[in-house]
Structure formats: structure tokens, C-alpha cells
Design an enzyme around this catalytic site. Structure first.
Site, PDB file in Angstrom:
ATOM      1  N   HIS A 129      33.250  39.234  86.031  1.00 22.25           N
ATOM      2  CA  HIS A 129      32.993  37.926  86.435  1.00 22.25           C
ATOM      3  C   HIS A 129      34.573  37.452  86.554  1.00 22.25           C
ATOM      4  CE1 HIS A 129      31.781  33.633  86.619  1.00 22.25           C
ATOM      5  NE2 HIS A 129      30.697  34.191  86.601  1.00 22.25           N
TER       6      HIS A 129
ATOM      7  N   CYS B  96      23.879  32.189  89.851  1.00 18.90           N
ATOM      8  CA  CYS B  96      24.996  32.937  90.258  1.00 18.90           C
ATOM      9  C   CYS B  96      24.832  34.151  89.743  1.00 18.90           C
ATOM     10  CB  CYS B  96      26.406  32.287  89.694  1.00 18.90           C
ATOM     11  SG  CYS B  96      26.139  32.147  87.654  1.00 18.90           S
TER      12      CYS B  96
END
Length: 685
Positions: free
Chosen positions: A607, A31
């Protein structure tokens, strides 16, 4: 670091060792900040050694033999290096991808409208890319010989060359002659078939036993030979098992192994399903060879040669009846003939022309294709210098040298052009331009069989017309590739962002110099209060909502500050904006994470949600691309928070300073409800 862990090698190599090697990896993804492993056996991980690696910020154990390794902004480079390690080529056993994973991978590769075209280009490219080193090596040997020939120091084409130059011929012909075996190996491997079976099948029709039947001709019972009137070549047929088999020299053929590997894949995978796994090693290769060697010798091989010979005969007719059309068609055909190996029979036609009529009419128009190819390569080289792409710069430099000095297009074609299909449309414009010029000027001929390079320009007549044509082809292709790029805008942004991460903060553009003018600040815009100063730089809230400390976050990586100090915000809506001016060094394909680096080197991670990478981009509408410069308040993404909750993920949006350890202090301000743009973190250098 434990004694068992290597202290040298790249970070990716060290990580691979500490997680138990390639055979312990079922799958690996990444990620925005972490490598995510699905392992066969989580107990094989040397966690202490892993934690001690320079470049690893932390690890997170999860259920089901899952492991997360926190890398930070360089995760994409580490992932790329890891997955391209030789031991990873066959060690990992990928698990089935979800629909979301498939869609994300599809988007990230920027595939075209027709998937089969992309697959064909990938098949061709991956069949030749591993051969770049030896192709460049052999072509540079040819280039040296061509220079000596152009300087009249040696007759490179003489039929009575000395043993020394015969040996030099062997040095470069070793690659081109046995190219079919090498291509068969790579093509079979690309199609997930035992590559040695592919190589063995192709090698069977290149052994002295097979080629010797043509050489001895009628001296062998059952073999009869004749001469092709158009090409001037000998054609032999052998009766094998009572059936006619055409005998051909497959040296240098490329279309044949590509087609053979495709058929082999069907046979090989069918046999794997037919036989029990316990006997695969014995019976699958055996029956694959038993089937494919005759099929290749009787059908696939002659089919490839027939296609090339038919093409040569047709071109000869076209030149005699419509020479201007011929001059245009040749450079437009060659970019498609060379990848399939169908251009080789034309070499025989060129030699036949020289022997029969004293000159050849194919090589002149063909030069327009070669120089268009070299021009496109030069455009790639200029772009690689501009964007600091070291690997592409090295590939383009070698390919351009082999082309301009040796007249060899394969290194550029296989190493660059087939990898980036945008190049072809630009290159064809150069081919067309050169072909039109050759046709308008009445054609170009030569009395020698010449590699179309810079050194052989004097052998073409009229030389001035040929020089004008190839120069136009070269520069038009070069300029078109340079100004439109060989990568798509999305690919360019991603590659540049990865380069910037690898190079560090020095690659970020410097802010404009202060010109002394006063800039009026909007009192309603909190962004005006966020410049760096003696009191520190303020990072603004990227979303509206309730600010909480990282201790409240249910993700152990963020809670442990492995990704730096910062805050979490329980969002009131899904409108996410940039908290600071800077450059977007990374944008997750799934849209859930953004990396920003300011001009003074502060690295900020946004995030959105916890584990939202698993959503595969569903519910995330991204408004930016990696590599672009942004200002505080610019929209990053619109997020469907209801979709995040429906997927049972936390919606908390995190903002951390990933290089906290390099700064004097990072002070979060939480426990308050904030609007977008309200300062929530103070950073002091």
C-alpha cells in the site's frame, strides 16, 4: 452481534443493515482493502455489530459521517454485491465526483474511443438485461413446442389449433407481446425517470381501447383502413382531435419504447425543474403522461413502424434485383435490427411471401445471422467454463439452448452480446461468411415460417447448402470469440483476480515442480535468499528507505494490525517492486495498492502512501495488471513522491501479510535503512 443484526444473508447484506440501510448511504467506494462510506447520519451505525461480522477486520470512524470498513482482499466482491443489492438501486444519493474520480471510473470501465457508442450499448443492454429470466422462460417454451412440431406430434403453426395450444401460445407470447412495456420500464429507469410513467405511456397504445380501433376498422366513426400491397398488412388511420393518427399493433416493438423513453426523460426532468418539489408526485407524472402519450401515439410509434415497413419494402426490391447482394446484406443487417425491434415487420413480409409466391427468401440468409449469434454465445460459454465464471456460464447455457432449440436470439443478444461490444465484430465475420455462402449457392428458400434453429434445418432448400452456411457461421463466430475473448485484457485480468479472491488460495497456480537441477544464485540479488523454508519465508523491501514499525503509522487500520502484521518504509524514491513471487490478485485502479498471493498461500498487501486513493491515480504509473504472475523484483509502479506530498498525503509505503492470523508467525525487522530487495519480514507457516 446485536439482536437487531440479521445472522443470515451475505456479508454485504449484513453490512448494509449495520450502517443504517441504503437510505443512510450518501456514497460508497472502495480501495484495495476497505469499503469507504459517506453516510447521511453516522450515529445510525451499529459499530459493535459491525465489528462482530465474520469477514470484517475492523472499522475506522472519520469526521463528517465518514466510515471505513476493513474487509481485506475480498473488498471488490463485497463492494460489487453491496451495490447490486435491490435496496441499493435507488437508496443511495451519490455525491458529485471529483475530476480524479471521474477519470478513474472512466479508465476502470475500459470505455472505447467514442463515448456515445458506449452509452448507446449501455442503454440498450440495461433496458433488456433485467428481462433475461422471462425472455429465457418464454423462449424455452417455444423450444419445447418446436421440438414437438419437428417430430410431427403437433402442428405448431396450424390456424385451427386446439384451445390447449392456443393457451401454450399465450404462455410465451405474454413476454414477447408485452415486451414494449417491460422495455419502457427499464429504459426509463436507466435514464433516471419514474419507470412506471414509462410503462404507462407505452401501455396506453397497447390497451384493448387502442388496438380495438384497428380491429373494428370502419365500424368506428373516424377510422379508415387500407391494405399494404407489399406486406399484405392492414393499415388503419383514425381522426383524433381532428388530426390523423396511424393505428398500429405495437406488440413486440422495441424501437418505439426505447425512443419514447429517451424523449420522456427530457420532458420528465424538465417538469421536475419547473414544479416545486412539494408537488412533484402529482404534477410531474400527470403532465409527463399528458404530453408523452399523444406524442407516442401520433409521432414516435408510427415512426418506428414506418422505419420497419420501409426496410421491408426495400429488401423485397433488393432481392428481386440483386439476390447475391441481398443474401449478404440480410445477415449483416439483422444484428442491428433486432436490438431496435426493426426486424418485426420483416416477419410480415416473410408470411406475405409464403402466401403470395409460395416460398420465402428472407429466412435462409437470416439463418446465417442466427447461427453466428449462437456461435458467439458458444464461444462465451467455453470461455466461462475455462475461466470459471459461474454467472456467465449460466446465462450462456440458457441462451444457447434457447437459440439452438428454439431459434430465439434475444436472450443471447440482450443478455450477453450487447453487454460486451467486442463480440459484435467477431459475430459479424460469421454473419458475412454464411451470407456469402448462401449467395454463392444461389440462395436458400423455405415454404414454411420457421424459427431458424437446429430443429428446422430440414425445412430449408437446398438443405445441404443451408447447413453448410449456418455451420460455417456458427463455428467461425465461436472460434473468433473464444480465441480473442469477449472481455478486454484489462477486464479479463480484473474479473479473474476477483474470482481468485472469492475462491481462496486454492486458485493460485502451483509453482513448477523441482526438477533436481541446481540454479545459480546471483550474489548481488537479495531475492535469491527469499524462498520458503524451515526458517521461514523472507519478504523483501518493495522500496528503498527507512523501515518503521506499524505502530509509527498514522493510519489506525494499519497501526491496529487489522490488515495484518508488517512494516512501513519511508521511501527514498518512487520505484516500487514486488517483494515476493506470486500472483497479483488485485491492482487498485488508482495504482496505490497491490495484492499478491504466493503459491503457498501467503497474502501480501503493498500500500503506497496513506489515503492516496484520493489522488485518483495522479502520479502513479502502474506497470502490471491484476491476474498476472510476477517474480520478486518485478516493477509494480513508478510513483511521483513529490505529487503525493503536494497532495498532503504521507508517502510511507506499507507491506503487510493480510492473512497473518492463519500463519505461525510474521516477524517484522525495522529500524534500519534498506535497499530494494533487502529482507524486512520473515513469515513462518
Amino acid at each position: 452481534m446485536s439482536p437487531s443484526t440479521p445472522k443470515t444473508g451475505t456479508l454485504a447484506e449484513q453490512i448494509l443493515h449495520t450502517v443504517g440501510g441504503a437510505r443512510n448511504i450518501e456514497s460508497v467506494t472502495h480501495c484495495a482493502t476497505r469499503l469507504r462510506f459517506q453516510l447521511h447520519d453516522g450515529e445510525q451505525v451499529d459499530e459493535d455489530a459491525l465489528q462482530a461480522l465474520d469477514g470484517v477486520m475492523g472499522t475506522v470512524r472519520q469526521s463528517g459521517d465518514r466510515l471505513q470498513i476493513v474487509i481485506g482482499g475480498a473488498v471488490a466482491n463485497v463492494y460489487s454485491t453491496l451495490t447490486n443489492l435491490p435496496s441499493m438501486s435507488g437508496g443511495a444519493t451519490p455525491r458529485p465526483q471529483s475530476d480524479a474520480d471521474v477519470k478513474a471510473a472512466f479508465r476502470s470501465r475500459s470505455r472505447g474511443r467514442y463515448a456515445w457508442i458506449d452509452s448507446l450499448f449501455e442503454y440498450l443492454s440495461d433496458s433488456f438485461r433485467p428481462l433475461m429470466g422471462v425472455l429465457l422462460g418464454s423462449s424455452l417454451i417455444i423450444a419445447i413446442a418446436s421440438v414437438l412440431d419437428a417430430l410431427d406430434l403437433v402442428d405448431f403453426r396450424a390456424s385451427d389449433k386446439s384451445a390447449t395450444w392456443v393457451f401454450v401460445d399465450a404462455m410465451w407470447r405474454s413476454v414477447l407481446y408485452f415486451l414494449p412495456i417491460m422495455v419502457a420500464y427499464n429504459a426509463a429507469r436507466k435514464l433516471k425517470v419514474d419507470p412506471w410513467v414509462g410503462a404507462a405511456v407505452m401501455a396506453s397504445v397497447m390497451t384493448p381501447n387502442f388496438t380495438g380501433m384497428s380491429g373494428l376498422g370502419s365500424k368506428i366513426p373516424g377510422v379508415s383502413c387500407s391494405t399494404n400491397a407489399t406486406l399484405g398488412t392492414q393499415e388503419c388511420v383514425a381522426r383524433v382531435f381532428g388530426l390523423p393518427m396511424q393505428l398500429n399493433d405495437y406488440g413486440g416493438q422495441v424501437f418505439v419504447p426505447l425512443l419514447m423513453a429517451a424523449v420522456l426523460a427530457l420532458v420528465y426532468k424538465g417538469l421536475r425543474r419547473l414544479f416545486p418539489e412539494s408537488v412533484h408526485l402529482v404534477f410531474v407524472p400527470f403532465f409527463s403522461m399528458l404530453v408523452m402519450i399523444p406524442v407516442t401515439a401520433f409521432l414516435i410509434g408510427p415512426l418506428g413502424v414506418w422505419a420497419g415497413n420501409g426496410l421491408g419494402t426495400g429488401l423485397s426490391w433488393l432481392n428481386g434485383n440483386a439476390p447475391i447482394v441481398f443474401a449478404v446484406i440480410i445477415p449483416l443487417l439483422y444484428p442491428f435490427l433486432v436490438p431496435l425491434g426493426l426486424h418485426w415487420p420483416l416477419n410480415a413480409l416473410m408470411l406475405q411471401n409464403i402466401n403470395a409466391i409460395g416460398y420465402d427468401f428472407i429466412q435462409g440468409p437470416m439463418g446465417a445471422w442466427n447461427f453466428a449469434c449462437f456461435g458467439a454465445t458458444a464461444g462465451v460459454l467455453l470461455l466461462s467454463l475455462r475461466h470459471r465464471e459461474r454467472e456467465m456460464r449460466q446465462t450462456a447455457t440458457g441462451a444457447l439452448a434457447a437459440g439452438l432449440l428454439g431459434g430465439i436470439s434475444e436472450p443471447a443478444l440482450y443478455g450477453i452480446h450487447l453487454r460486451f461490444k467486442r463480440i459484435y465484430s467477431r459475430m459479424l465475420v460469421g454473419c458475412l461468411t454464411g451470407g456469402v455462402i448462401v449467395g454463392v449457392l444461389g440462395g436458400v428458400s423455405t415454404k414454411a415460417f420457421a424459427f431458424t434453429s437446429m430443429l428446422t434445418i430440414p425445412v430449408f432448400s437446398p438443405m445441404a447448402g443451408y447447413l453448410i452456411a449456418v455451420t460455417a457461421s456458427f463455428f467461425i463466430s465461436m472460434l473468433l470469440v473464444y480465441f480473442s475473448d469477449f472481455r478486454t485484457p484489462v477486464e479479463r485480468a480484473r474479473v479473474n483476480a476477483e474470482r481468485d479472491v472469492a475462491e481462496g488460495p486454492t486458485s493460485v497456480e502451483e509453482p513448477p515442480a523441482d526438477n533436481g537441477e541446481d540454479v545459480a544464485a546471483d550474489a548481488d540479488a537479495p531475492w535469491a535468499a527469499t524462498p520458503a523454508s524451515a526458517e521461514g519465508r523472507a519478504l523483501a523491501a518493495p522500496v528503498a528507505g527507512r523501515v518503521v514499525g506499524l505502530d509509527k503509522i498514522e493510519d489506525p487500520v494499519f497501526a491496529s494490525r487489522a490488515l495484518g502484521e508488517g512494516v512501513g518504509i519511508e521511501p527514498a524514491d518512487g520505484h516500487v517492486v514486488a517483494p515476493v513471487d506470486g500472483q497479483l490478485v488485485s491492482v487498485a485502479n488508482t495504482g496505490h495498492a497491490f495484492g499478491i498471493r504466493t503459491a503457498d498461500g501467503i497474502e501480501v498487501l503493498i500500500h503506497i502512501g496513506i489515503d492516496t486513493v484520493r489522488m485518483g491515480g495522479e502520479g502513479f504509473d502502474v506497470a502490471v495488471e491484476a491476474g498476472q504472475m510476477i517474480s520478486a523484483g518485478d516493477l509494480l509502479a513508478e510513483v511521483d513522491l513529490d505529487a503525493v506530498r503536494a497532495a498532503e498525503h504521507s508517502t510511507v509505503t506499507l507491506m503487510t501479510v493480510t492473512n497473518t492470523a492463519n500463519l505461525s508467525s510474521v516477524e517484522p525487522h525495522f529500524g534500519q535503512d534498506v535497499a530494494v530487495g533487502t529482507p524486512v519480514v520473515t513469515v513462518r507457516r
